[in-house]
Design a protein around this motif. Structure first.
Motif, PDB file in Angstrom:
ATOM      1  N   VAL A 119      46.014  14.731  11.487  1.00 23.10           N
ATOM      2  CA  VAL A 119      45.028  13.706  11.129  1.00 23.10           C
ATOM      3  C   VAL A 119      44.284  13.230  12.377  1.00 23.10           C
ATOM      4  CG1 VAL A 119      46.313  12.937   9.118  1.00 23.10           C
ATOM      5  CG2 VAL A 119      46.749  11.871  11.324  1.00 23.10           C
ATOM      6  N   ASP A 120      43.053  12.767  12.181  1.00 20.67           N
ATOM      7  CA  ASP A 120      42.231  12.319  13.313  1.00 20.67           C
ATOM      8  C   ASP A 120      42.825  11.106  14.016  1.00 20.67           C
ATOM      9  OD1 ASP A 120      40.400  14.314  12.767  1.00 20.67           O
ATOM     10  OD2 ASP A 120      39.150  13.039  11.484  1.00 20.67           O
ATOM     11  N   ALA A 121      43.580  10.292  13.260  1.00 18.79           N
ATOM     12  CA  ALA A 121      44.101   9.040  13.819  1.00 18.79           C
ATOM     13  C   ALA A 121      45.439   9.207  14.532  1.00 18.79           C
ATOM     14  CB  ALA A 121      44.251   8.010  12.699  1.00 18.79           C
ATOM     15  N   LYS A 122      45.881  10.435  14.746  1.00 19.89           N
ATOM     16  CA  LYS A 122      47.229  10.631  15.277  1.00 19.89           C
ATOM     17  C   LYS A 122      47.409  10.050  16.673  1.00 19.89           C
ATOM     18  CE  LYS A 122      47.001  15.209  17.474  1.00 19.89           C
ATOM     19  NZ  LYS A 122      47.633  16.549  17.501  1.00 19.89           N
ATOM     20  N   GLU A 123      46.335   9.943  17.454  1.00 19.56           N
ATOM     21  CA  GLU A 123      46.426   9.403  18.807  1.00 19.56           C
ATOM     22  C   GLU A 123      46.252   7.888  18.852  1.00 19.56           C
ATOM     23  OE1 GLU A 123      47.413  10.898  21.379  1.00 19.56           O
ATOM     24  OE2 GLU A 123      47.391  12.969  20.672  1.00 19.56           O
ATOM     25  N   THR A 124      45.981   7.277  17.699  1.00 18.04           N
ATOM     26  CA  THR A 124      45.808   5.829  17.664  1.00 18.04           C
ATOM     27  C   THR A 124      47.093   5.141  18.109  1.00 18.04           C
ATOM     28  OG1 THR A 124      44.239   6.024  15.834  1.00 18.04           O
ATOM     29  CG2 THR A 124      45.235   3.854  16.197  1.00 18.04           C
ATOM     30  N   VAL A 125      46.959   4.158  18.965  1.00 12.06           N
ATOM     31  CA  VAL A 125      48.129   3.464  19.511  1.00 12.06           C
ATOM     32  C   VAL A 125      48.742   2.548  18.464  1.00 12.06           C
ATOM     33  CG1 VAL A 125      48.934   1.813  21.252  1.00 12.06           C
ATOM     34  CG2 VAL A 125      47.245   3.557  21.858  1.00 12.06           C
ATOM     35  N   ILE A 126      50.064   2.593  18.358  1.00 16.48           N
ATOM     36  CA  ILE A 126      50.810   1.654  17.526  1.00 16.48           C
ATOM     37  C   ILE A 126      52.103   1.321  18.275  1.00 16.48           C
ATOM     38  CG2 ILE A 126      51.824   3.544  16.160  1.00 16.48           C
ATOM     39  CD1 ILE A 126      51.918   1.546  13.798  1.00 16.48           C
ATOM     40  N   GLY A 127      52.307   0.053  18.571  1.00  9.39           N
ATOM     41  CA  GLY A 127      53.469  -0.346  19.355  1.00  9.39           C
ATOM     42  C   GLY A 127      53.425   0.277  20.740  1.00  9.39           C
ATOM     43  N   ASN A 128      54.494   0.990  21.105  1.00  9.77           N
ATOM     44  CA  ASN A 128      54.515   1.673  22.408  1.00  9.77           C
ATOM     45  C   ASN A 128      54.404   3.183  22.263  1.00  9.77           C
ATOM     46  OD1 ASN A 128      57.131   2.620  21.725  1.00  9.77           O
ATOM     47  ND2 ASN A 128      58.043   0.755  22.536  1.00  9.77           N
ATOM     48  N   GLY A 129      53.711   3.613  21.197  1.00  9.84           N
ATOM     49  CA  GLY A 129      53.500   5.037  20.970  1.00  9.84           C
ATOM     50  C   GLY A 129      52.224   5.266  20.191  1.00  9.84           C
ATOM     51  N   ASN A 130      52.207   6.322  19.381  1.00  8.07           N
ATOM     52  CA  ASN A 130      51.014   6.606  18.590  1.00  8.07           C
ATOM     53  C   ASN A 130      51.363   6.846  17.126  1.00  8.07           C
ATOM     54  OD1 ASN A 130      52.189   9.130  18.678  1.00  8.07           O
ATOM     55  ND2 ASN A 130      50.513  10.139  19.778  1.00  8.07           N
ATOM     56  N   VAL A 131      50.315   7.024  16.321  1.00  4.15           N
ATOM     57  CA  VAL A 131      50.479   7.199  14.880  1.00  4.15           C
ATOM     58  C   VAL A 131      51.281   8.455  14.558  1.00  4.15           C
ATOM     59  CG1 VAL A 131      49.223   7.729  12.753  1.00  4.15           C
ATOM     60  CG2 VAL A 131      48.465   5.852  14.199  1.00  4.15           C
ATOM     61  N   ALA A 132      51.092   9.519  15.347  1.00  5.41           N
ATOM     62  CA  ALA A 132      51.840  10.759  15.098  1.00  5.41           C
ATOM     63  C   ALA A 132      53.339  10.511  15.154  1.00  5.41           C
ATOM     64  CB  ALA A 132      51.441  11.824  16.119  1.00  5.41           C
ATOM     65  N   MET A 133      53.791   9.704  16.109  1.00  5.82           N
ATOM     66  CA  MET A 133      55.216   9.410  16.201  1.00  5.82           C
ATOM     67  C   MET A 133      55.669   8.502  15.061  1.00  5.82           C
ATOM     68  SD  MET A 133      57.479   8.193  19.439  1.00  5.82           S
ATOM     69  CE  MET A 133      59.262   7.989  19.297  1.00  5.82           C
ATOM     70  N   TYR A 134      54.813   7.594  14.650  1.00  7.20           N
ATOM     71  CA  TYR A 134      55.100   6.720  13.516  1.00  7.20           C
ATOM     72  C   TYR A 134      55.391   7.551  12.265  1.00  7.20           C
ATOM     73  CZ  TYR A 134      54.177   2.989  10.052  1.00  7.20           C
ATOM     74  OH  TYR A 134      54.262   2.097   9.003  1.00  7.20           O
ATOM     75  N   VAL A 135      54.520   8.528  11.995  1.00 10.92           N
ATOM     76  CA  VAL A 135      54.710   9.404  10.831  1.00 10.92           C
ATOM     77  C   VAL A 135      55.924  10.300  11.034  1.00 10.92           C
ATOM     78  CG1 VAL A 135      53.660  11.209   9.417  1.00 10.92           C
ATOM     79  CG2 VAL A 135      52.244   9.350  10.309  1.00 10.92           C
ATOM     80  N   MET A 136      56.132  10.771  12.254  1.00 17.50           N
ATOM     81  CA  MET A 136      57.276  11.633  12.565  1.00 17.50           C
ATOM     82  C   MET A 136      58.596  10.947  12.213  1.00 17.50           C
ATOM     83  SD  MET A 136      58.558  12.910  16.316  1.00 17.50           S
ATOM     84  CE  MET A 136      59.363  11.315  16.579  1.00 17.50           C
TER      85      MET A 136
END
Length: 248
Positions: free
Chosen positions: A38-55
């Protein structure tokens, strides 16, 4: 724990290729589709990114699917006479439970490892502490849903119990903010469902309490959810097991 029986159980479960697909490969596929492309995978969330959130979400879902299924199988086996068969062997009930628990944790670790490895390759970013703690929370917290599997297995008393348990986990995942970010009324409702606290707790080292809708929640909220549902599952599983024995 009986090592021979544990190894036999592992071989039996891993030979179920379709079951292993839904346990390990499907969550990894979901991560690739919803997290790494997804395009938003690099969006910052907390101390990481969206890709890790979904992971983390997909790893937790796979782990829960594994422990729920094995818990349901264990309950169904006991109700259908396997317990009496084991009763003529030297193996004690405690060894049977320990063997099932060991198998459940090993199988639950498979989707976690697979999804996390894919995360490393596809740009999931977070602190080292978040990677380690989230993985451990995914694995440890999934044990709660072995109780849910036992509950459903003893309630339905048939081979369909495992399917019911696994299917209901999908519904819990949608309601629990696992597959898609919820907001408004749906998020309020979702906070009281079984998977919400577990997945929220697994993601907490990454998100630090920040939700996808921009709000923040304290650590005690997912903890309270996990503790509450653990008590509910344990009490209901105990009641159904007792009821099953009274009928025999």
């Amino acid at each position: 724990m009986n090592a021979t029986y544990t190894l036999l159980e592992m071989k039996r479960i891993t030979r179920d290729y379709m079951g292993m697909f839904f346990t390990a490969v499907l969550p990894a596929f979901f991560y690739v589709i919803f997290g790494s492309t997804v395009d938003a995978k690099e969006t910052v969330i907390g101390n990481g990114n969206v890709a890790m959130y979904v992971m983390i979400s997909m790893a937790a879902y796979g782990a829960v699917t594994a422990t729920t299924s094995i818990g349901g199988q264990a309950a169904t086996e006991r109700l259908q006479g396997w317990g009496r068969q084991l009763g003529i062997t030297p193996m004690r009930d405690s060894q049977y439970v320990a063997a099932k628990a060991a198998v459940a944790m090993v199988v639950a670790a498979i989707p976690i490892l697979l999804v996390f490895v894919l995360g490393v390759w596809t740009g999931a970013r977070g602190s080292i502490g978040a990677w380690l703690l989230s993985g451990l929370l995914c694995l440890g917290g999934s044990a709660v849903f072995a109780l849910y599997g036992i509950l459903v297995g003893t309630a339905f008393r048939s081979e369909s119990a495992t399917g019911v348990a696994s299917g209901s986990v999908v519904i819990f995942a949608f309601l629990g903010n696992v597959f898609i970010p919820l907001s408004g009324t749906m998020l309020t409702i979702g906070k009281f469902t079984p998977l919400y606290g577990y997945v929220g707790l697994a993601r907490y080292p990454l998100t630090e309490g920040h939700l996808a809708d921009g709000t923040w929640e304290p650590l005690w909220m997912p903890l309270a959810n996990v503790v509450g549902w653990t008590v509910v599952f344990a009490m209901l599983a105990t009641w159904f097991v007792k009821r099953g024995r009274d009928r025999q």
